[in-house]
Every structure is written in C-alpha cells, then in structure tokens.
Design a protein around this motif. Structure first.
Motif, PDB file in Angstrom:
ATOM      1  N   THR A  52       6.307  -4.034 -49.398  1.00  0.00           N
ATOM      2  CA  THR A  52       6.637  -3.711 -48.380  1.00  0.00           C
ATOM      3  C   THR A  52       6.376  -4.686 -47.352  1.00  0.00           C
ATOM      4  OG1 THR A  52       4.917  -2.742 -47.436  1.00  0.00           O
ATOM      5  CG2 THR A  52       6.158  -1.151 -48.840  1.00  0.00           C
ATOM      6  N   SER A  53       6.907  -4.677 -46.011  1.00  0.00           N
ATOM      7  CA  SER A  53       6.536  -5.473 -45.081  1.00  0.00           C
ATOM      8  C   SER A  53       4.996  -5.661 -44.859  1.00  0.00           C
ATOM      9  CB  SER A  53       7.220  -5.016 -43.762  1.00  0.00           C
ATOM     10  OG  SER A  53       6.960  -3.969 -43.183  1.00  0.00           O
ATOM     11  N   GLY A  54       4.486  -4.679 -45.209  1.00  0.00           N
ATOM     12  CA  GLY A  54       2.854  -4.584 -44.958  1.00  0.00           C
ATOM     13  C   GLY A  54       2.069  -5.153 -46.007  1.00  0.00           C
ATOM     14  N   GLY A  55       2.869  -5.379 -47.271  1.00  0.00           N
ATOM     15  CA  GLY A  55       1.877  -6.131 -48.219  1.00  0.00           C
ATOM     16  C   GLY A  55       2.637  -5.589 -49.610  1.00  0.00           C
ATOM     17  N   THR A  56       1.444  -5.872 -50.609  1.00  0.00           N
ATOM     18  CA  THR A  56       1.950  -5.340 -51.896  1.00  0.00           C
ATOM     19  C   THR A  56       0.841  -4.465 -52.543  1.00  0.00           C
ATOM     20  OG1 THR A  56       0.809  -7.321 -52.854  1.00  0.00           O
ATOM     21  CG2 THR A  56       3.178  -7.722 -52.523  1.00  0.00           C
ATOM     22  N   ASN A  57       1.351  -3.824 -53.546  1.00  0.00           N
ATOM     23  CA  ASN A  57       0.232  -2.942 -54.371  1.00  0.00           C
ATOM     24  C   ASN A  57       0.773  -2.850 -55.625  1.00  0.00           C
ATOM     25  OD1 ASN A  57       2.675  -1.011 -53.053  1.00  0.00           O
ATOM     26  ND2 ASN A  57       1.719   0.137 -54.875  1.00  0.00           N
ATOM     27  N   TYR A  58      -0.288  -2.602 -56.743  1.00  0.00           N
ATOM     28  CA  TYR A  58      -0.154  -2.909 -58.258  1.00  0.00           C
ATOM     29  C   TYR A  58      -0.788  -1.520 -58.803  1.00  0.00           C
ATOM     30  CZ  TYR A  58       1.024  -7.629 -57.067  1.00  0.00           C
ATOM     31  OH  TYR A  58       1.968  -8.838 -56.568  1.00  0.00           O
ATOM     32  N   ALA A  59      -0.207  -1.224 -59.869  1.00  0.00           N
ATOM     33  CA  ALA A  59      -0.844  -0.161 -60.736  1.00  0.00           C
ATOM     34  C   ALA A  59      -2.134  -0.970 -61.366  1.00  0.00           C
ATOM     35  CB  ALA A  59      -0.033   0.321 -61.934  1.00  0.00           C
ATOM     36  N   ASP A  60      -3.282  -0.115 -61.475  1.00  0.00           N
ATOM     37  CA  ASP A  60      -4.559  -0.894 -62.076  1.00  0.00           C
ATOM     38  C   ASP A  60      -4.225  -1.461 -63.749  1.00  0.00           C
ATOM     39  OD1 ASP A  60      -6.617   1.794 -60.866  1.00  0.00           O
ATOM     40  OD2 ASP A  60      -5.798   0.149 -59.850  1.00  0.00           O
ATOM     41  N   ALA A  61      -3.356  -1.063 -64.165  1.00  0.00           N
ATOM     42  CA  ALA A  61      -3.025  -1.533 -65.405  1.00  0.00           C
ATOM     43  C   ALA A  61      -2.593  -3.049 -65.492  1.00  0.00           C
ATOM     44  CB  ALA A  61      -2.171  -0.727 -66.450  1.00  0.00           C
ATOM     45  N   VAL A  62      -1.793  -3.448 -64.263  1.00  0.00           N
ATOM     46  CA  VAL A  62      -1.307  -4.816 -64.548  1.00  0.00           C
ATOM     47  C   VAL A  62      -2.099  -5.780 -63.336  1.00  0.00           C
ATOM     48  CG1 VAL A  62       0.758  -3.526 -65.005  1.00  0.00           C
ATOM     49  CG2 VAL A  62       0.513  -4.064 -62.673  1.00  0.00           C
ATOM     50  N   LYS A  63      -3.080  -5.266 -62.714  1.00  0.00           N
ATOM     51  CA  LYS A  63      -3.610  -6.083 -61.435  1.00  0.00           C
ATOM     52  C   LYS A  63      -4.146  -7.242 -62.142  1.00  0.00           C
ATOM     53  CE  LYS A  63      -5.018  -2.604 -57.941  1.00  0.00           C
ATOM     54  NZ  LYS A  63      -6.008  -1.924 -57.470  1.00  0.00           N
ATOM     55  N   GLY A  64      -3.818  -8.268 -61.654  1.00  0.00           N
ATOM     56  CA  GLY A  64      -4.344  -9.661 -62.005  1.00  0.00           C
ATOM     57  C   GLY A  64      -3.525 -10.292 -63.120  1.00  0.00           C
ATOM     58  N   ARG A  65      -2.512  -9.586 -63.597  1.00  0.00           N
ATOM     59  CA  ARG A  65      -1.564 -10.350 -64.233  1.00  0.00           C
ATOM     60  C   ARG A  65      -0.243 -10.152 -63.966  1.00  0.00           C
ATOM     61  NH1 ARG A  65      -0.534  -7.501 -69.159  1.00  0.00           N
ATOM     62  NH2 ARG A  65      -1.117  -5.408 -68.133  1.00  0.00           N
ATOM     63  N   PHE A  66       0.177  -9.259 -63.025  1.00  0.00           N
ATOM     64  CA  PHE A  66       1.703  -9.191 -62.487  1.00  0.00           C
ATOM     65  C   PHE A  66       1.634  -9.306 -61.167  1.00  0.00           C
ATOM     66  CE2 PHE A  66       3.759  -5.739 -65.563  1.00  0.00           C
ATOM     67  CZ  PHE A  66       3.009  -6.451 -66.702  1.00  0.00           C
ATOM     68  N   THR A  67       2.727 -10.156 -60.717  1.00  0.00           N
ATOM     69  CA  THR A  67       3.013 -10.468 -59.338  1.00  0.00           C
ATOM     70  C   THR A  67       4.321 -10.148 -58.731  1.00  0.00           C
ATOM     71  OG1 THR A  67       1.413 -12.441 -59.393  1.00  0.00           O
ATOM     72  CG2 THR A  67       2.773 -12.344 -57.615  1.00  0.00           C
ATOM     73  N   ILE A  68       4.449  -9.516 -57.651  1.00  0.00           N
ATOM     74  CA  ILE A  68       5.734  -9.079 -57.216  1.00  0.00           C
ATOM     75  C   ILE A  68       5.831  -9.774 -55.785  1.00  0.00           C
ATOM     76  CG2 ILE A  68       4.902  -7.077 -55.764  1.00  0.00           C
ATOM     77  CD1 ILE A  68       7.156  -5.478 -56.089  1.00  0.00           C
ATOM     78  N   SER A  69       7.069 -10.333 -55.758  1.00  0.00           N
ATOM     79  CA  SER A  69       7.420 -11.011 -54.639  1.00  0.00           C
ATOM     80  C   SER A  69       8.919 -10.928 -54.241  1.00  0.00           C
ATOM     81  CB  SER A  69       7.241 -12.674 -55.016  1.00  0.00           C
ATOM     82  OG  SER A  69       8.288 -12.863 -56.164  1.00  0.00           O
ATOM     83  N   ARG A  70       9.250 -10.979 -53.013  1.00  0.00           N
ATOM     84  CA  ARG A  70      10.669 -11.132 -52.569  1.00  0.00           C
ATOM     85  C   ARG A  70      11.090 -12.255 -52.349  1.00  0.00           C
ATOM     86  NH1 ARG A  70      10.988  -5.974 -49.811  1.00  0.00           N
ATOM     87  NH2 ARG A  70      13.121  -6.613 -49.144  1.00  0.00           N
ATOM     88  N   GLY A  71      12.573 -12.522 -52.562  1.00  0.00           N
ATOM     89  CA  GLY A  71      13.247 -13.646 -52.414  1.00  0.00           C
ATOM     90  C   GLY A  71      13.398 -13.750 -50.847  1.00  0.00           C
ATOM     91  N   ASN A  72      13.993 -15.056 -50.530  1.00  0.00           N
ATOM     92  CA  ASN A  72      14.199 -15.519 -49.047  1.00  0.00           C
ATOM     93  C   ASN A  72      15.250 -14.632 -48.457  1.00  0.00           C
ATOM     94  OD1 ASN A  72      12.169 -17.496 -49.319  1.00  0.00           O
ATOM     95  ND2 ASN A  72      13.834 -19.084 -50.090  1.00  0.00           N
TER      96      ASN A  72
END
Length: 121
Positions: A52-72
């Motif tokens: 979201t505009s406020g940041g990102t959040n992850y499921a515990d099972a993927v923290k540290g391994r997955f990264t979500i990002s938005r395009g320009n």
C-alpha cells in the motif's frame, strides 16, 4: 472493467528464485493496494505479501525471502521470491483494490487468474 494479468511462474529447484509480475489495465482511476496471494492444493488461499502507500507486509512464512514492489507506473506489482522451498508450491494470484474511471469514489477488488509456481526438492 479492470484486468489483472500475472506472469513469471514456473518450475524451479529448492533454493532457487523466481520473479512474478502482475499488470493492471483497463478503466483505472486509482489503485489503493496490490497484493499477492497463493493457494496450494487442498489449502485455503492466503495472503503472501501486500503493498500500500503506507508500506509493505508479509506472511511470516515468506519474511526475509520474498520482496513485493510496485512498478514506476504504479499499475504493476512484482514479487521477488528467493530461497524457494517446496512448501512455496502454489498458484499465485494478484489482487488489487481499484477505483475505476466510471466510479472514482468507490473501490472494488479484482483478481488475476493466477500463475503456477512449483518448487522441486
């Protein structure tokens, strides 16, 4: 109407990486958030990562391994998946809450058709 199209899934060995992409198109006024979910056989669909505009959040099972990002252009979202495990095998779905040009003051939730990710041991 709004369409979400995912790509980037495939077969990978444990420890490998994949990058998923999701592009939103159509009558878009604004996108409130874009998320990735997954559903493994016999299991419920679960949230993997959200943006979201406020940041990102992850499921515990993927923290540290997955990264979500938005395009320009902000109508795309990516999921970089590293150190993949067999338990990450699932169909991955893109989800977005969108306000359309037709009704810009109201949002609806849209889903893509999913992309298969298979991690072999």
């Amino acid at each position: 109407q709004v369409q979400l199209v995912e790509s980037g899934g495939g077969l990978v060995q444990a420890g490998g990486s994949l990058r998923l992409s999701c592009a939103a198109s159509g009558s878009i006024y604004s996108i409130k958030h874009m998320d990735w979910y997954r559903q493994a056989p016999g299991k419920q669909r679960e949230l993997v990562a959200g943006s979201t505009s406020g940041g990102t959040n992850y499921a515990d099972a993927v923290k540290g391994r997955f990264t979500i990002s938005r395009g320009n252009a902000k109508n795309t979202v990516y999921l970089q998946m590293n150190s993949l495990k067999p338990e990450d095998t699932a169909v991955y779905y893109c989800n977005a809450e969108v306000a359309t040009l037709t009704i810009p003051y109201q949002t609806d939730v849209y889903w893509g058709r999913g992309t298969q990710v298979t991690v072999s041991s």
